[in-house]
Design a protein around this motif. Structure first.
Motif, PDB file in Angstrom:
ATOM      1  N   THR A   1      -9.047   7.171   5.497  1.00  0.00           N
ATOM      2  CA  THR A   1      -9.039   7.059   4.036  1.00  0.00           C
ATOM      3  C   THR A   1      -8.471   5.721   3.567  1.00  0.00           C
ATOM      4  OG1 THR A   1      -6.890   8.165   3.959  1.00  0.00           O
ATOM      5  CG2 THR A   1      -8.853   9.540   3.694  1.00  0.00           C
ATOM      6  N   THR A   2      -7.791   4.996   4.460  1.00  0.00           N
ATOM      7  CA  THR A   2      -7.223   3.704   4.073  1.00  0.00           C
ATOM      8  C   THR A   2      -8.243   2.579   4.130  1.00  0.00           C
ATOM      9  OG1 THR A   2      -6.469   3.248   6.337  1.00  0.00           O
ATOM     10  CG2 THR A   2      -4.941   4.407   4.873  1.00  0.00           C
ATOM     11  N   HIS A   3      -9.402   2.833   4.717  1.00  0.00           N
ATOM     12  CA  HIS A   3     -10.443   1.809   4.775  1.00  0.00           C
ATOM     13  C   HIS A   3     -10.903   1.484   3.357  1.00  0.00           C
ATOM     14  CE1 HIS A   3     -14.382  -0.038   5.582  1.00  0.00           C
ATOM     15  NE2 HIS A   3     -13.953  -0.255   6.816  1.00  0.00           N
TER      16      HIS A   3
ATOM     17  N   ARG B   1       0.808  -1.221   0.000  1.00  0.00           N
ATOM     18  CA  ARG B   1       0.000   0.000   0.000  1.00  0.00           C
ATOM     19  C   ARG B   1       0.841   1.271   0.000  1.00  0.00           C
ATOM     20  NH1 ARG B   1      -5.121  -1.485   4.049  1.00  0.00           N
ATOM     21  NH2 ARG B   1      -5.703  -3.407   2.973  1.00  0.00           N
ATOM     22  N   GLN B   2       2.043   1.170  -0.528  1.00  0.00           N
ATOM     23  CA  GLN B   2       2.896   2.347  -0.697  1.00  0.00           C
ATOM     24  C   GLN B   2       2.744   2.807  -2.154  1.00  0.00           C
ATOM     25  OE1 GLN B   2       6.904   1.866   0.858  1.00  0.00           O
ATOM     26  NE2 GLN B   2       6.186   0.341   2.345  1.00  0.00           N
ATOM     27  N   TYR B   3       1.568   3.361  -2.423  1.00  0.00           N
ATOM     28  CA  TYR B   3       1.157   3.565  -3.802  1.00  0.00           C
ATOM     29  C   TYR B   3       1.980   4.618  -4.538  1.00  0.00           C
ATOM     30  CZ  TYR B   3      -2.832   0.847  -2.187  1.00  0.00           C
ATOM     31  OH  TYR B   3      -3.629  -0.128  -1.652  1.00  0.00           O
TER      32      TYR B   3
ATOM     33  N   MET C   1     -16.331   2.390  -9.146  1.00  0.00           N
ATOM     34  CA  MET C   1     -16.850   3.660  -9.659  1.00  0.00           C
ATOM     35  C   MET C   1     -18.373   3.658  -9.730  1.00  0.00           C
ATOM     36  SD  MET C   1     -14.030   4.172 -12.722  1.00  0.00           S
ATOM     37  CE  MET C   1     -14.413   5.893 -13.122  1.00  0.00           C
ATOM     38  N   ASP C   2     -18.984   2.561  -9.235  1.00  0.00           N
ATOM     39  CA  ASP C   2     -20.446   2.403  -9.244  1.00  0.00           C
ATOM     40  C   ASP C   2     -21.020   2.438 -10.655  1.00  0.00           C
ATOM     41  OD1 ASP C   2     -20.685   2.145  -6.441  1.00  0.00           O
ATOM     42  OD2 ASP C   2     -20.663   4.320  -6.193  1.00  0.00           O
ATOM     43  N   ARG C   3     -20.262   1.931 -11.619  1.00  0.00           N
ATOM     44  CA  ARG C   3     -20.733   1.815 -13.009  1.00  0.00           C
ATOM     45  C   ARG C   3     -21.163   0.365 -13.223  1.00  0.00           C
ATOM     46  NH1 ARG C   3     -16.193   5.439 -16.161  1.00  0.00           N
ATOM     47  NH2 ARG C   3     -17.079   4.388 -17.998  1.00  0.00           N
ATOM     48  N   PHE C   4     -22.316   0.056 -12.662  1.00  0.00           N
ATOM     49  CA  PHE C   4     -22.764  -1.327 -12.534  1.00  0.00           C
ATOM     50  C   PHE C   4     -22.906  -2.037 -13.873  1.00  0.00           C
ATOM     51  CE2 PHE C   4     -26.444  -4.227 -12.603  1.00  0.00           C
ATOM     52  CZ  PHE C   4     -25.953  -5.228 -11.782  1.00  0.00           C
ATOM     53  N   GLU C   5     -23.624  -1.439 -14.805  1.00  0.00           N
ATOM     54  CA  GLU C   5     -23.912  -2.112 -16.070  1.00  0.00           C
ATOM     55  C   GLU C   5     -22.635  -2.440 -16.832  1.00  0.00           C
ATOM     56  OE1 GLU C   5     -26.713  -3.264 -16.897  1.00  0.00           O
ATOM     57  OE2 GLU C   5     -28.029  -2.272 -15.442  1.00  0.00           O
ATOM     58  N   GLU C   6     -21.712  -1.482 -16.877  1.00  0.00           N
ATOM     59  CA  GLU C   6     -20.447  -1.722 -17.581  1.00  0.00           C
ATOM     60  C   GLU C   6     -19.626  -2.800 -16.892  1.00  0.00           C
ATOM     61  OE1 GLU C   6     -18.616   2.250 -19.008  1.00  0.00           O
ATOM     62  OE2 GLU C   6     -20.058   2.776 -17.431  1.00  0.00           O
ATOM     63  N   ALA C   7     -19.559  -2.735 -15.562  1.00  0.00           N
ATOM     64  CA  ALA C   7     -18.800  -3.741 -14.824  1.00  0.00           C
ATOM     65  C   ALA C   7     -19.381  -5.128 -15.050  1.00  0.00           C
ATOM     66  CB  ALA C   7     -18.802  -3.400 -13.334  1.00  0.00           C
TER      67      ALA C   7
ATOM     68  N   GLY D   1      -5.663   0.910  -6.124  1.00  0.00           N
ATOM     69  CA  GLY D   1      -5.460   0.808  -4.692  1.00  0.00           C
ATOM     70  C   GLY D   1      -5.466   2.154  -3.997  1.00  0.00           C
ATOM     71  N   SER D   2      -4.963   3.182  -4.678  1.00  0.00           N
ATOM     72  CA  SER D   2      -4.932   4.533  -4.099  1.00  0.00           C
ATOM     73  C   SER D   2      -6.217   5.309  -4.374  1.00  0.00           C
ATOM     74  CB  SER D   2      -3.736   5.309  -4.647  1.00  0.00           C
ATOM     75  OG  SER D   2      -3.815   5.450  -6.053  1.00  0.00           O
ATOM     76  N   LYS D   3      -7.212   4.593  -4.937  1.00  0.00           N
ATOM     77  CA  LYS D   3      -8.542   5.147  -5.198  1.00  0.00           C
ATOM     78  C   LYS D   3      -8.536   6.257  -6.255  1.00  0.00           C
ATOM     79  CE  LYS D   3     -10.579   3.860  -0.749  1.00  0.00           C
ATOM     80  NZ  LYS D   3      -9.475   2.982  -0.336  1.00  0.00           N
ATOM     81  N   HIS D   4      -7.556   6.216  -7.158  1.00  0.00           N
ATOM     82  CA  HIS D   4      -7.558   7.084  -8.333  1.00  0.00           C
ATOM     83  C   HIS D   4      -8.161   6.267  -9.481  1.00  0.00           C
ATOM     84  CE1 HIS D   4      -4.613   9.253  -5.841  1.00  0.00           C
ATOM     85  NE2 HIS D   4      -4.992  10.319  -6.526  1.00  0.00           N
ATOM     86  N   PHE D   5      -9.471   6.123  -9.426  1.00  0.00           N
ATOM     87  CA  PHE D   5     -10.139   5.176 -10.315  1.00  0.00           C
ATOM     88  C   PHE D   5     -10.147   5.628 -11.776  1.00  0.00           C
ATOM     89  CE2 PHE D   5     -12.419   4.332  -6.178  1.00  0.00           C
ATOM     90  CZ  PHE D   5     -11.703   3.169  -5.896  1.00  0.00           C
ATOM     91  N   ASP D   6     -10.230   6.924 -12.024  1.00  0.00           N
ATOM     92  CA  ASP D   6     -10.209   7.391 -13.411  1.00  0.00           C
ATOM     93  C   ASP D   6      -8.881   7.038 -14.075  1.00  0.00           C
ATOM     94  OD1 ASP D   6     -12.775   8.491 -13.379  1.00  0.00           O
ATOM     95  OD2 ASP D   6     -12.063  10.417 -12.602  1.00  0.00           O
TER      96      ASP D   6
END
Length: 497
Positions: A356-358, A60-62, A127-133, A92-97
């Motif tokens: 924020t690590t949760h 987790r040392q992103y 990213m809560d993009r259910f249909e695509e996922a 992992g660092s929540k930079h989803f884009d």
């Protein structure tokens, strides 16, 4: 190639192979050390750069991981593997884009890599993009029907949408395809507990604890035997140890009294910031009957058996009807650090964000601005959390409605003393919520659409803290309607409907 160069290359390959093996054994620190050995001889060794990034991601040392992947891409700009693993670090660092773009670039360079499709679906899920996922998960399963992790991860997606039967079916299929994989049995346990099926859930919950640990934590490695309820412990010393977060320790330390009732001498080994607080579990006990509370890392070894705290619900065959709830079981002691003046109005303690690590923090926490309807009410508000995010700091500085106490909160005992002076605690799902519950303080708990397993589904109450009132999102991400309903109810404080 000279003999010495060939020998050097062979040595490098041997070190890389051993590093890869350590990664496979879930030993990223050892792997990182080996990869760094290679880089010490050649800082541009591509495989070692990628390996370092992978190990750092596991640790987790992103930021450091991303630096290694960036350097590797500077050397080989068209390396699909570098984009693949950099995407995992971004995820992992929540930079989803950024993760999504790197997944797409990796697939453009190597469209046959099935794990990249899976990881792309994982990012779309976050990213809560259910249909695509769902489309990508279905595609992966069509391509590889025996790929157990794809069923497991699609089950996670279904769970996020509260498609319970579909999630259960996928977790079961994953476990059937790969019965040795602990993660799949762990997810089954979470589902059963969430549904209140404790008899099935708690035994499966043991799958989350191992030597390496991945979900619950590490199983204690000591010469003394583990106790899971089979041996008679009357007259024996039983060490109960924390293996998860602060909130878990606060919630499940209540079982120490039940172990003590079996005639055992109980020692609680917990995180250092909890020691003073958990010593109050002895309030009302005689000196001869006290539970000993020790800090983790102190090397305490004077015990006959040991047991992880969160195995105790299984040990005692806990059902919804038999949850031990002797509220309060922890107690606040006066603290000069947080002694408040006599209030002119009802006092409300607030926690709107957690660490924020949760892993689920982006769903369980909310922005301070979302609390505006509450803060407009004529009450005295106090911040109970120690960390304030940069995004909230400027607004918080402009609000006179909230009193801050971060500098005074040295440990959980101080937080307990502050909570004791509140008339109500309003909190998202963090350790402070558990603390308020254990102290018997009126608690309004804000829960996301799919809550943590311990809060069950749909209920506005919980057997773990009978005085708590649960406020649940009606849809993914919908905090506004929750806060509006809470503000309306708060006008009639103190009794929730």
């Amino acid at each position: 190639m000279t003999a010495s160069n060939k020998q050097s290359k062979q040595k490098t390959q041997a070190v890389l192979l051993e590093a890869e093996r350590q990664l496979a054994l879930d030993q990223p620190s050892k792997a990182l050390e080996l990869y760094n050995q290679v880089l010490a001889g050649d800082e541009q060794q591509f495989d070692a750069l990628i390996g370092c990034g992978r190990a750092l991601t596991a640790l987790r040392q992103y930021d450091f991981a991303l630096a290694h992947f960036n350097f590797a891409l500077g050397l080989q700009p068209q390396a699909a593997i570098a984009f693949h693993y950099r995407a995992l670090a971004y995820h992992g660092s929540k930079h989803f884009d950024e993760a999504l773009m790197d997944h797409q670039q990796a697939l453009a360079l190597n469209p046959n890599e099935i794990s990249t499709y899976l990881n792309l679906a994982n990012t779309l899920t976050e990213m809560d993009r259910f249909e695509e996922a769902l489309e990508f998960y279905n595609g992966v399963i069509d391509m590889a029907p025996q790929y157990a992790i794809a069923y497991n991860n699609r089950g996670n997606l279904f769970l996020d949408q509260r498609m319970i039967e579909e999630a259960l079916a996928d977790y079961a299929q994953a476990a059937k395809l790969d019965p040795g994989q602990q993660k799949f049995r762990w997810n089954q346990s979470i589902m059963h507990i969430l549904l209140g099926q404790y008899e099935q859930g708690w035994p499966l919950y043991e799958a989350g604890l191992g030597i390496q640990g991945f979900a619950r934590g590490l199983r204690k490695q000591v010469p003394q035997p583990e106790w899971l309820g089979k041996q008679n412990v009357s007259g024996k010393r039983v060490l109960l140890y924390a293996e998860q977060g602060y909130g878990d320790t606060i919630q499940f330390c209540r079982y120490a009294k039940q172990v003590q009732a079996l005639g055992a001498e109980v020692i609680l080994e917990v995180q250092a910031p909890l020691v003073s607080l958990l010593q109050t579990i002895n309030q009302g006990s005689t000196a001869q009957n006290e539970i000993k509370v020790v800090a983790q890392g102190q090397g305490f070894a004077e015990f006959d058996y040991h047991c992880p705290l969160l195995s105790l619900p299984m040990v005692f065959n806990t059902t919804l009807e038999t949850v031990p709830a002797p509220i309060p079981y922890l107690h606040a002691q006066p603290s000069d650090h947080v002694l408040l003046e006599k209030p002119a109005r009802p006092r409300i303690g607030l926690v709107w964000s957690g660490s924020t690590t949760h892993k689920n923090d982006h769903r369980r926490s909310l922005a301070l601005a979302a609390l505006a309807p509450l803060l407009a009410l004529p009450y005295e508000f106090h911040c109970l959390q120690q960390e304030v995010r940069a995004a909230d700091a400027e607004l918080l500085g402009q609000l006179s409605a909230i009193t801050l106490h971060q500098a005074q909160l040295k440990d959980f005992a101080d937080t307990a003393a502050l909570i004791a002076q509140m008339d109500l605690v309003i909190s998202v799902d963090t350790s402070v919520a558990h603390l308020a519950g254990a102290l018997g303080k009126p608690l309004w708990l804000l829960l996301p659409f799919v809550p943590d397993y311990r809060w069950l589904l749909d209920r506005t109450d919980t057997p773990w803290y009978p005085q708590a009132h649960l406020w649940r999102q009606p849809a993914v991400g919908d905090w506004n309607s929750v806060i509006a309903a809470m503000a309306k109810q708060l006008q009639h404080f103190p009794s929730p409907s």
